[in-house]
Design a protein around this motif. Structure first.
Motif, PDB file in Angstrom:
ATOM      1  N   MET A  36       0.838  -1.200   0.000  1.00  0.00           N
ATOM      2  CA  MET A  36       0.000   0.000   0.000  1.00  0.00           C
ATOM      3  C   MET A  36       0.877   1.255   0.000  1.00  0.00           C
ATOM      4  O   MET A  36       0.725   2.144  -0.835  1.00  0.00           O
ATOM      5  N   ILE A  37       1.847   1.264   0.923  1.00  0.00           N
ATOM      6  CA  ILE A  37       2.740   2.420   0.996  1.00  0.00           C
ATOM      7  C   ILE A  37       3.526   2.553  -0.301  1.00  0.00           C
ATOM      8  O   ILE A  37       3.667   3.634  -0.861  1.00  0.00           O
ATOM      9  N   ARG A  38       3.978   1.410  -0.792  1.00  0.00           N
ATOM     10  CA  ARG A  38       4.728   1.418  -2.036  1.00  0.00           C
ATOM     11  C   ARG A  38       3.875   1.995  -3.169  1.00  0.00           C
ATOM     12  O   ARG A  38       4.328   2.806  -3.967  1.00  0.00           O
ATOM     13  N   PHE A  39       2.605   1.569  -3.170  1.00  0.00           N
ATOM     14  CA  PHE A  39       1.691   2.052  -4.206  1.00  0.00           C
ATOM     15  C   PHE A  39       1.536   3.576  -4.114  1.00  0.00           C
ATOM     16  O   PHE A  39       1.646   4.291  -5.110  1.00  0.00           O
ATOM     17  N   LEU A  40       1.312   4.031  -2.867  1.00  0.00           N
ATOM     18  CA  LEU A  40       1.129   5.467  -2.663  1.00  0.00           C
ATOM     19  C   LEU A  40       2.368   6.236  -3.122  1.00  0.00           C
ATOM     20  O   LEU A  40       2.280   7.253  -3.797  1.00  0.00           O
ATOM     21  N   LEU A  41       3.528   5.690  -2.738  1.00  0.00           N
ATOM     22  CA  LEU A  41       4.773   6.349  -3.087  1.00  0.00           C
ATOM     23  C   LEU A  41       4.908   6.469  -4.597  1.00  0.00           C
ATOM     24  O   LEU A  41       5.206   7.529  -5.130  1.00  0.00           O
ATOM     25  N   ARG A  42       4.645   5.333  -5.270  1.00  0.00           N
ATOM     26  CA  ARG A  42       4.790   5.341  -6.727  1.00  0.00           C
ATOM     27  C   ARG A  42       3.829   6.321  -7.360  1.00  0.00           C
ATOM     28  O   ARG A  42       4.188   7.071  -8.257  1.00  0.00           O
ATOM     29  N   THR A  43       2.602   6.313  -6.842  1.00  0.00           N
ATOM     30  CA  THR A  43       1.606   7.212  -7.425  1.00  0.00           C
ATOM     31  C   THR A  43       2.032   8.669  -7.250  1.00  0.00           C
ATOM     32  O   THR A  43       1.964   9.461  -8.184  1.00  0.00           O
ATOM     33  N   SER A  44       2.488   8.968  -6.038  1.00  0.00           N
ATOM     34  CA  SER A  44       2.825  10.375  -5.812  1.00  0.00           C
ATOM     35  C   SER A  44       4.021  10.787  -6.658  1.00  0.00           C
ATOM     36  O   SER A  44       4.062  11.892  -7.197  1.00  0.00           O
ATOM     37  N   VAL A  45       4.988   9.891  -6.776  1.00  0.00           N
ATOM     38  CA  VAL A  45       6.154  10.221  -7.609  1.00  0.00           C
ATOM     39  C   VAL A  45       5.714  10.428  -9.051  1.00  0.00           C
ATOM     40  O   VAL A  45       6.107  11.392  -9.718  1.00  0.00           O
TER      41      VAL A  45
END
Lengths: 385, 482
Positions: free
Chosen positions: A1-10
């Protein structure tokens, strides 16, 4: 989930960067408005003028060059403030930036002929304004002409007036304060008044300079109730609790010699008279006095002289302030906030009185008392003569 | 090949085969007066030859095997009776072991007819003397710094902690370099859990070589992708000693002057040894300045961009107009300008590191004159940006440890990027991401931001104030661990 959020924000950030999707404005795309003037125009229109700094000079607008072209005044007429400002903007190559405004000048004529309260929807409710600017009244001339003036020290007349007010301890006349006073039921605004005078600044040069020449008391409808001159104005400022320091010069009993004091820690207190009668008000002014000049032959290092001087000073101050108070009361403009005090101390009584307070204020019995402590007589001791 | 053979020929053949084409290998055989054939093997330049001559060759060659109370038949026996005047000597039964010892700089002694070899520790190679550490100099305090020689380094620590609880466990790391790594800690003070983790990780290192302790550092770290170091390195013995007494663990690798300390927190990178040597009131000031400067070092360019191009109403009027005046003729957007200057600054810095000493002034002149002055006068770069970037650059080096400055230099770019797009919103985003990362990061079980987060009221004192030693409440027995 965190990884997903990180990727999305980047990804979102990159998308923003790639598409040039930013909303920054460079300082050289901005026109800094330092002063605004509002004047009456015919056909129910108003004229808004902006004093705008020109930052191109190498030495900067505040230093050096001495040329008068460190600012421009752009003005336009319109049915309301926005229309006028918009017309000004159309003539500009840069976006107007009113957040750094030092002062809003409104002409006497405008106060008389138009409704001042309509200005504040755009000029002040707009979040782009900082409300720390001062609202002043320009007497006997167009407010625009005030903006067009040069100041020998500061180049910009609006900055000069702002500094003048600040250095003289009158920093509670911001537009914010003006709006608070004009909206509250028990206080009326006290507006600084500027007058353009001819002053000889250099041996060969006489130029117009805008100088503070007193205060205007406004009534409920923001019309001018009356003008106070410089000395009366300073007293009114003290009595309305907006002053910080003040200087007075009093003639001594013999009428020839004088005593000068610097008053600091200015305060005032409003009380009802002993029987809590809201009709009888006692306004006490308090301060600490420092003797600065003494042309009398009194040796104030002697305690009894000192007490005598203190008593005399208090009597004199009380007399002067009472005169000012009576004058303002006659105009029916409660610039002192006595109504606010009564609102709090006798709320039920206030409810019946608050409509038409201007009229009822006239009938109030206000006594001024003075409680000024002479703190220091200086190191000068007895005078030479 | 297995054990040392009784036959000198077989041993010699094996050794020569192993050290084929090694010009520094010396195998010397000679015969004593009583017909005993001796063979000395060593690597030229790795042993102290005077010591070998005085203590070993002369007695044997001139006197033969000492004939005392009873006849001694073998060298091994002589060794057992401690008749050889050498401090460190042992027997070695396997030929491979002998080869390893020779490679490490020992003298190998083989006797014809005996099935074991003697290995004498007579290493004597050239090494650097103890000097003042260049990277972490202090005004007061010890001027000694670690050197490349492992035993010199352990002795520097041992000399400062005169107590048997100071332990020095030895490990060998690296397939080819066979680097000796010493794990040093105070028994009873250091956290056993941290120790076992470190021991485990040291055993698991699978690498060809350890050139510097940095190689070990990477193997030890839990979070290799973090921009923050999770192991501290230092060249100062006093720093290591202080850390050991705090319950931390030190790793000393042969061949490198930087000693690793772990676990660490963000704050240990911001503390200097001098903080503990000067009066504490002054340290309060210095540390406050340092923390503010640290913030400046990564945030100032971003804050400048946010303020001047997104929120100009937040800057005091006169300052804003000064900035606007200075920026009047700049052709680039502020973000681009700041980025360019940061890029050039870091480029100059990188050039400065690699420049030969004689060329140093050239870069200073180019940097100061060409980029600083000429760019401003040409109106390409505005003066406030020069001020911002130089202040940022100076602020970076108020951080006492070089490796602690690196993450901040990186964050500077990231923050500038998000701020350049979103203003203070972006800045807030960046800071939040940074904080999330920092609170999640751990160094060997110690949260990276402790004692600030998780909050520990007792130990937080040392973060800003450094109480006088006499007032400090007891040692923190568990070290920096939780």
């Amino acid at each position: 989930m965190i990884r997903f959020l990180l990727r999305t924000s980047v990804l979102m950030l990159l998308a923003g960067a790639a598409s040039g999707c930013t909303d920054f404005i460079e300082p050289n795309q901005l026109a800094f408005v330092m002063g605004t003037a509002v004047d009456h125009a015919d056909d129910g229109e108003i004229e808004v003028s902006h004093q705008i700094v020109i930052p191109t000079q190498k030495s900067g607008p505040f230093g050096g060059s001495g040329d008068s072209d460190s600012f421009v005044v752009m003005s336009a007429k319109g049915k309301n403030v926005f229309e006028a400002i918009h017309k000004v903007q159309k003539k500009m190559t840069r976006r107007l930036m009113p957040s750094h405004r030092q002062l809003i000048a409104i002409s006497e004529q405008y106060f008389q002929k138009d409704d001042v309260s309509t200005l504040f929807d755009k000029l002040n409710r707009d979040p782009a304004n900082n409300l720390r600017d001062i609202t002043v009244l320009v007497k006997g001339d167009l407010a625009k002409n005030f903006l067009l003036l040069d100041h020998p020290m500061e180049h910009l007349s609006s900055i000069a007036t702002g500094k003048e007010m600040e250095i003289n301890g009158m920093n509670r006349f911001s537009t914010r304060q003006f709006i608070i006073d004009s909206l509250s039921e028990g206080t009326r605004p006290l507006v600084p008044v500027l007058q353009i005078e001819q002053v000889k600044v250099r041996s060969k040069e006489t130029g117009p300079i805008a100088a503070l020449s007193g205060f205007a008391a406004l009534n409920k409808k923001l019309k001018i109730a009356g003008f106070l001159n410089d000395a009366e104005g300073a007293g009114a400022v003290w009595m309305s609790g907006k002053g910080t320091f003040h200087a007075i010069t009093l003639p001594w009993k013999n009428g020839k010699d004088t005593l000068s004091f610097r008053l600091t820690h200015l305060r005032r207190r409003i009380d009802s008279a002993d029987d809590h009668d809201p009709q009888r008000i006692v306004l006490t002014v308090m301060a600490q006095a420092y003797l600065l000049e003494n042309t009398t032959s009194l040796d104030l290092s002697e305690t009894h002289y000192m007490l005598e001087v203190q008593k005399y000073m208090n009597d004199k101050i009380r007399e002067d302030l009472q005169l000012t108070m009576d004058k303002v009361q006659e105009w029916g403009s409660d610039v002192f906030g006595i109504g606010e005090y009564l609102h709090r101390s006798s709320p039920y009584w206030w409810k019946s009185q608050k409509d038409d307070w201007d009229h009822k204020f006239k009938a109030l019995d206000v006594t001024v008392r003075s409680n000024v402590q002479l703190r220091s007589v200086g190191a000068s001791g007895t005078s030479f003569n | 090949m297995g054990a040392v053979s009784q036959s000198a020929e077989i041993n010699e053949a094996y050794l020569r085969a192993q050290f084929q084409r090694c010009s520094d290998f010396v195998l010397r055989s000679f015969t004593l007066r009583d017909e005993t054939r001796l063979m000395l093997v060593y690597l030229d330049g790795m042993i102290r030859s005077e010591s070998v001559e005085d203590n070993f060759l002369k007695p044997l060659l001139f006197d033969g095997l000492p004939q005392g109370i009873d006849r001694i038949s073998s060298l091994v026996e002589m060794f057992r009776r401690e008749w050889l005047p050498l401090t460190s000597i042992k027997t070695e039964d396997s030929l491979d072991g002998l080869v390893t010892c020779v490679l490490q700089g020992c003298l190998g002694i083989l006797v014809d007819g005996e099935a074991s070899a003697l290995v004498a520790q007579v290493q004597g190679y050239e090494k650097r003397g103890i000097e003042e550490p260049q990277k972490e100099s202090t005004l007061r305090g010890s001027k000694e710094g670690f050197v490349e020689h492992l035993r010199t380094n352990t002795s520097l620590i041992r000399r400062r902690i005169v107590h048997p609880q100071l332990k020095m466990e030895s490990y060998t790391v690296g397939k080819y370099t066979q680097t000796e790594v010493v794990l040093s800690y105070m028994q009873g003070i250091a956290d056993e859990q941290v120790l076992s983790v470190v021991r485990d990780k040291l055993d698991k290192i699978d690498t060809d070589g350890v050139i510097d302790s940095a190689y070990i550092e990477e193997w030890l770290e839990n979070n290799s992708f973090s921009i923050f170091p999770q192991v501290q390195n230092t060249e100062r013995p006093d720093v290591v000693v202080a850390s050991l007494l705090e319950g931390k663990v030190a790793l000393i690798a042969n061949g490198t002057p930087s000693v690793l300390i772990l676990p660490i927190t963000l704050w240990s990178g911001l503390q200097s040894a001098d903080d503990y040597f000067e009066r504490f009131v002054f340290v309060l000031l210095i540390r406050t300045i340092r923390y503010i400067m640290t913030f400046i070092s990564f945030a100032l360019p971003a804050i400048y961009v946010a303020l001047s191009t997104f929120h100009p109403e937040m800057i005091p009027s006169y300052l804003m107009i000064s900035i606007a005046t200075a920026r009047e003729s700049s052709p680039f957007p502020t973000v681009v300008e700041v980025f360019l200057m940061m890029f050039i600054f870091d480029g100059l810095q990188e050039a400065g590191v690699h420049l030969p000493n004689q060329l140093g002034p050239v870069v200073s002149i180019i940097g100061a004159l060409v980029i600083g002055q000429a760019a401003v006068e040409a109106g390409i770069i505005s003066t406030p940006i020069i001020i911002v970037i130089s202040l940022t650059g100076v602020a970076t080096y108020t951080i006492p440890r070089y490796s602690a400055t690196l993450p901040f230099r990186l964050i500077r770019y990231l923050l500038l990027f998000v701020t350049g797009m979103l203003g203070f919103v972006g800045f807030a985003f960046g800071i939040i991401f940074l904080l999330i990362h920092l609170v999640m990061l751990e160094s060997f079980g110690t949260p990276y931001l402790s004692p600030v987060a998780p909050f520990d009221g007792k130990r937080i004192k040392d973060i800003l104030i450094r109480y006088p030693f006499a007032l400090k409440s007891g040692r923190n027995k568990k070290g920096m661990g939780r």
